[in-house]
Structures are given as structure tokens and as C-alpha cells.
Design a protein around this motif. Sequence first.
Motif, PDB file in Angstrom:
ATOM      1  N   ILE A 105       0.876  -1.168   0.000  1.00 40.83           N
ATOM      2  CA  ILE A 105       0.000   0.000   0.000  1.00 40.83           C
ATOM      3  C   ILE A 105       0.912   1.217   0.000  1.00 40.83           C
ATOM      4  CG2 ILE A 105      -1.783   1.300   1.214  1.00 40.83           C
ATOM      5  CD1 ILE A 105      -2.688  -1.369   2.456  1.00 40.83           C
ATOM      6  N   GLU A 106       0.718   2.059  -1.004  1.00 40.44           N
ATOM      7  CA  GLU A 106       1.541   3.261  -1.168  1.00 40.44           C
ATOM      8  C   GLU A 106       0.676   4.490  -0.930  1.00 40.44           C
ATOM      9  OE1 GLU A 106       4.013   5.613  -4.689  1.00 40.44           O
ATOM     10  OE2 GLU A 106       2.864   3.820  -5.196  1.00 40.44           O
ATOM     11  N   PHE A 107       1.146   5.372  -0.050  1.00 37.40           N
ATOM     12  CA  PHE A 107       0.536   6.686   0.139  1.00 37.40           C
ATOM     13  C   PHE A 107       1.451   7.678  -0.555  1.00 37.40           C
ATOM     14  CE2 PHE A 107      -1.388   4.236   3.485  1.00 37.40           C
ATOM     15  CZ  PHE A 107      -2.669   4.759   3.594  1.00 37.40           C
ATOM     16  N   SER A 108       0.886   8.433  -1.511  1.00 33.52           N
ATOM     17  CA  SER A 108       1.730   9.259  -2.367  1.00 33.52           C
ATOM     18  C   SER A 108       1.071  10.591  -2.688  1.00 33.52           C
ATOM     19  CB  SER A 108       2.021   8.487  -3.659  1.00 33.52           C
ATOM     20  OG  SER A 108       3.014   9.114  -4.421  1.00 33.52           O
ATOM     21  N   ASP A 109       1.892  11.513  -3.161  1.00 37.70           N
ATOM     22  CA  ASP A 109       1.510  12.887  -3.478  1.00 37.70           C
ATOM     23  C   ASP A 109       2.108  13.219  -4.845  1.00 37.70           C
ATOM     24  OD1 ASP A 109       2.001  15.713  -3.780  1.00 37.70           O
ATOM     25  OD2 ASP A 109       1.835  16.014  -1.632  1.00 37.70           O
ATOM     26  N   PHE A 110       1.267  13.617  -5.787  1.00 36.74           N
ATOM     27  CA  PHE A 110       1.733  13.851  -7.156  1.00 36.74           C
ATOM     28  C   PHE A 110       2.698  15.028  -7.285  1.00 36.74           C
ATOM     29  CE2 PHE A 110      -2.110  11.325  -8.122  1.00 36.74           C
ATOM     30  CZ  PHE A 110      -1.502  10.337  -8.877  1.00 36.74           C
ATOM     31  N   PHE A 118      -2.678   1.929  -4.473  1.00 38.60           N
ATOM     32  CA  PHE A 118      -2.273   3.339  -4.423  1.00 38.60           C
ATOM     33  C   PHE A 118      -3.298   4.127  -3.626  1.00 38.60           C
ATOM     34  CE2 PHE A 118      -2.066   7.708  -5.826  1.00 38.60           C
ATOM     35  CZ  PHE A 118      -0.708   7.944  -5.991  1.00 38.60           C
ATOM     36  N   LYS A 119      -2.804   4.931  -2.695  1.00 36.22           N
ATOM     37  CA  LYS A 119      -3.649   5.827  -1.907  1.00 36.22           C
ATOM     38  C   LYS A 119      -3.122   7.247  -2.066  1.00 36.22           C
ATOM     39  CE  LYS A 119      -6.266   2.705   0.113  1.00 36.22           C
ATOM     40  NZ  LYS A 119      -7.701   2.673  -0.114  1.00 36.22           N
ATOM     41  N   ASN A 120      -4.033   8.168  -2.249  1.00 36.30           N
ATOM     42  CA  ASN A 120      -3.665   9.574  -2.396  1.00 36.30           C
ATOM     43  C   ASN A 120      -3.407  10.191  -1.027  1.00 36.30           C
ATOM     44  OD1 ASN A 120      -4.163  10.185  -5.350  1.00 36.30           O
ATOM     45  ND2 ASN A 120      -6.112   9.251  -4.770  1.00 36.30           N
ATOM     46  N   PHE A 121      -2.276  10.867  -0.915  1.00 28.17           N
ATOM     47  CA  PHE A 121      -1.985  11.604   0.311  1.00 28.17           C
ATOM     48  C   PHE A 121      -1.356  12.946  -0.078  1.00 28.17           C
ATOM     49  CE2 PHE A 121       0.505  11.891   4.501  1.00 28.17           C
ATOM     50  CZ  PHE A 121      -0.539  12.542   5.131  1.00 28.17           C
ATOM     51  N   TYR A 142      -5.726  18.518  -6.291  1.00 28.37           N
ATOM     52  CA  TYR A 142      -6.370  18.618  -7.610  1.00 28.37           C
ATOM     53  C   TYR A 142      -5.846  17.509  -8.534  1.00 28.37           C
ATOM     54  CZ  TYR A 142      -8.255  20.708 -11.848  1.00 28.37           C
ATOM     55  OH  TYR A 142      -8.951  20.920 -13.011  1.00 28.37           O
ATOM     56  N   ALA A 143      -4.535  17.286  -8.486  1.00 23.84           N
ATOM     57  CA  ALA A 143      -3.938  16.231  -9.306  1.00 23.84           C
ATOM     58  C   ALA A 143      -4.475  14.862  -8.898  1.00 23.84           C
ATOM     59  CB  ALA A 143      -2.418  16.274  -9.195  1.00 23.84           C
ATOM     60  N   ALA A 144      -4.628  14.649  -7.591  1.00 29.11           N
ATOM     61  CA  ALA A 144      -5.173  13.375  -7.107  1.00 29.11           C
ATOM     62  C   ALA A 144      -6.596  13.169  -7.622  1.00 29.11           C
ATOM     63  CB  ALA A 144      -5.140  13.345  -5.580  1.00 29.11           C
ATOM     64  N   HIS A 149      -1.659   8.721 -13.659  1.00 31.75           N
ATOM     65  CA  HIS A 149      -0.643   8.661 -12.601  1.00 31.75           C
ATOM     66  C   HIS A 149       0.744   8.894 -13.210  1.00 31.75           C
ATOM     67  CE1 HIS A 149       2.366   6.028 -10.573  1.00 31.75           C
ATOM     68  NE2 HIS A 149       1.737   6.293  -9.438  1.00 31.75           N
ATOM     69  N   ASP A 150       1.050   8.148 -14.260  1.00 34.39           N
ATOM     70  CA  ASP A 150       2.362   8.254 -14.891  1.00 34.39           C
ATOM     71  C   ASP A 150       2.578   9.630 -15.521  1.00 34.39           C
ATOM     72  OD1 ASP A 150       2.776   5.652 -14.060  1.00 34.39           O
ATOM     73  OD2 ASP A 150       2.585   4.771 -16.063  1.00 34.39           O
TER      74      ASP A 150
END
Length: 169
Positions: free
Chosen positions: A12-17, A44-47, A57-59, A75-76
Motif C-alpha cells: 500500500i503506497e501513500f503518495s503525493d503527485f 495506491f492511496k492519495n496523500f 487537484y492532481a489526485a 498517474h504516470d
Amino acid sequence: IKGQADSPVTIIEFSDFQCPYCKVASETIKQVLAAYPDKVRLVFKNFPLSIHPNAEYAAEAAECAGDQGKFWEMHDLLFANQEALSKDSTEQSKVSVGKYADQLKLAKTDFDNCLLTGKNKAKVESDIKLAADFGIGGTPAFFINGQMMSTEPTIDNFKAAIDPMLKSK
């Protein structure tokens, strides 16, 4: 989610664009998935962090693309064009997201309506709440089969965490 539901290992990944470390980690995760086909799945989890003004906004844009089956492609693109999501260019980032939707051949009206209505805002906020519940304060953050990865997210560190899990299955 990328990968098989019955994979023995779930990351589980928490990520920020807008997070530069997340961009690097996204490339590492691609290597991990390639090294362990059918053995590892990614959730994938948005953080989006408050210090990154366009990350939420990107999320939402990624989730709107996901509504049309193109989450990972968006995402890419968001990570590849991260500099377009700079602090000084909120309007530019919105234009860029529209360009990415065009590149992905999304149904533009549906995508735009999704963003304008905030259709996926609650999903992003739910991910943020989940991160807070887990005590996550920064990005990227990873959990491997429920265990928080406390080392740098390099391919070697992922393998060091994953290999023993696969041997014990």
C-alpha cells in the motif's frame, strides 16, 4: 490497484503527485512490480500534502481518469510532468491536466464534469484520513503486508522486505 487480488504480497503506497520523492518512488515501484510479477500487488492511496497546493487537484484528476479506466496512465503522466504542477501555476496545472486527459483520449466532458463537481473529492479525503489514522506524516509511505516500511524505498530495500514474506508463504 495494480496486480492480482491473490498476490501473496500487497504494497500500500501513500503518495503525493507534487512530491519529488514520490516521483522517484513511483519508478522504483515499477521495478518492484516487474521483479515480482503475480507475486506483488500495489494499492495506491492519495496523500496530497498541504505544502503542495496542486496535489489534491492532481489526485482528483487521477481518480477522474480512473473512472474511465486510465488511472495508471494519468498517474504516470502527472509524475512525468510534475514540474507543471508547480506552486506558482495553479491555473497552468489545471490546463495541463486537461491536456493529459486529451492525450489519454478520455471522454473530455465526463472528465471535466468529474473535476468541476468534485466527484472524487471524498475518495481523496478518505485516503488522507486513512493516512492520518495510520500516523503517516509524509510521503511516500509504504506498507508491505500491513507492515510499515521504515527504510528508504529503494529496490534493494523492497526486495529485503518482500523476499522473506514470499519464503514464508
